[in-house]
Motif scaffolding. Structure first.
Motif: not given
Length: 460
Positions: A76-96, A136-143
């Motif tokens: 938090x503490x920002x004016x805007x955040x966008x382009x999320x991408x979420x994934x899990x590793x084999x130890x069930x730790x989330x990365x984004x 912002x709706x058209x900008x993505x990241x991918x992990x």
């Protein structure tokens, strides 16, 4: 050698599984609710999501626990955040991965990486972009994560002149290495919507849309033997297409792409020698959302939202395409991301946001594959008000069981082996009407395949 036990849930009365829906979160202002989100499944097929509960100003992570959802703040503490991408590793730790724009410097965009361990979320800045993207709706990241669990991110960059292009960042265990996938330097050019995948050999593939002088191309880049980026495929598109697209790899490591072309939803796949394309329906250009998944049989499943319309739609292909509403018919869905994932049991999960008068809802929907009997899923079975869920499956020790009953009182869970011999019985006392939970030890059972039967009042 580690022992594994495979469980199948067995309930009398088979048939197709309809969409089931539950609320993840609510908010007062539905017009911007969960505008950006990303869905992922852990190794047990349990869904989680990162999203904004107030449109753009706070990032939350929610995961399904028991019969509900647990929510916690990521950033938090920002004016805007966008382009999320979420994934899990084999130890069930989330990365984004995601972009954020600081209040102090609103013309600078930061590409961020975050992961969560037992102490909480850890956030680092990967790259600084001296530009604030106008849409912002058209900008993505991918992990993605490699076999060592190290992250790589494909994302959109912008220099101080004007061109918008694709970069690739990989963490080598010590530092982030950043390379440019393609940069043409032309003023009237832009690259959008990168989707990053790793094939079974650990080689990255990046799909994105490139627009040069109002001419669109859909390109797929990969590494060569010298770790140089090379264009492997390119599909020429008509003018005016939206940047939304998604990429998946089938069991042969061939690419499948869902995208918007000339205001139509199209699905293309490579068979090893040529491209094939299906045109599905008209979806428009503005605020289009498209997400693609392949099931265990390489059948495509697509969730999408049309141009300026408020309904999330789901379609899949067997011998032909089938299309239906993903959301409830009374749900109104706003300009938002859509999430779609299929677990190893072919259970389909989706997330979307909607409204009901003045209240906004962020919802999770799930179902089994159309035409597949409920016993084929191994995940969750439903027969009206009776259902049972187990995890983890495979199991070699403790087994978590969540079940719903139509009546209060006692019930019984019976475990049978593959020849029908009763191996274990668990009596459930003082059960509540609705959802209950139980943890049992199956470590004393020999390695093999077992069936679980939930029984109450002579009904199974």
């Amino acid at each position: 050698m580690k022992r594994s036990l495979i469980f199948f849930i067995f309930i009398f009365g088979f048939g197709q599984v309809n969409w089931e829906r539950e609320v993840i979160d609510t908010v007062i202002d539905p017009s911007t609710f969960a505008m950006f989100n990303s869905l992922a499944l852990d190794t047990n097929g349990i869904p989680s999501v990162v999203y904004c509960d107030d449109g753009i100003h706070n990032i939350f992570y929610a995961y399904r626990f028991g019969s509900g959802w647990h929510k916690e703040l990521v950033d938090s503490g920002f004016s805007v955040a966008f382009g999320y991408s979420l994934i899990y590793d084999k130890h069930n730790i989330p990365h984004m991965s995601y972009y954020r724009v600081n209040v102090q410097n609103p013309q600078t965009t930061l590409l961020c990486y975050a992961f969560r361990d037992s102490t909480g979320w850890h956030i680092s800045v990967i790259d600084t972009i001296l530009y604030r993207f106008p849409d912002l709706s058209e900008i993505k990241s991918s992990i993605v994560l490699d076999t060592l669990g190290l992250p790589s991110i494909a994302y959109v960059h912008h220099d101080t002149i004007e061109p918008q292009y694709i970069k690739y960042a990989h963490y080598n265990g010590v530092t982030w290495e950043i390379s440019t996938v393609e940069y043409n330097g032309l003023i009237n050019s832009r690259d959008d919507g990168p989707v990053l995948k790793l094939n079974k050999y650990g080689i990255p593939l990046i799909a994105f849309r490139q627009q040069v002088n109002n001419t669109d191309s859909l390109k797929i880049y990969t590494y060569d033997s010298l770790n140089n980026w090379i264009m492997q495929w390119a599909i020429h598109l008509f003018n005016g297409s939206a940047p939304s697209l998604d990429l998946e790899l089938d069991r042969n490591q061939y690419p499948h792409i869902a995208y918007d072309e000339g205001a139509d939803l199209e699905y293309s796949w490579w068979d090893g020698s040529s491209w094939h394309t299906d045109t599905l329906t008209t979806i428009g250009w503005i605020h289009v959302r498209i997400t693609l998944e392949l099931d265990n049989y390489d059948r495509p499943h697509i969730a999408f939202k049309r141009d300026m319309q408020s309904k999330a739609i789901y379609c899949y292909k067997d011998v032909a395409w089938h299309m239906s509403l993903l959301c409830d018919s009374t749900d109104g869905v706003f300009f938002c991301d859509l999430g779609l994932e299929i677990d190893k049991y072919n259970i389909i999960h989706a997330v979307y946001s909607c409204d009901s008068f003045i209240t906004g809802f962020f919802k999770h929907a799930w179902r089994g594959l159309v035409g597949i009997k409920e016993t084929d899923t191994g995940y969750r079975m439903h027969e009206k008000e009776h259902w049972i869920e187990i995890y983890p499956n495979l199991s070699c020790g403790l087994l978590n069981i969540e079940y719903t009953l139509k009546n209060e009182g006692g019930a019984e869970i019976i475990i049978y082996d593959v020849v029908g011999i009763r191996k274990k019985s668990i009596m459930l006392h003082n059960c509540l009407l609705g959802t209950n939970q139980k943890r049992i030890d199956v470590g004393d059972l020999p390695c093999g395949i077992y069936f679980l039967v939930l029984s109450q009042n002579n009904e199974k």
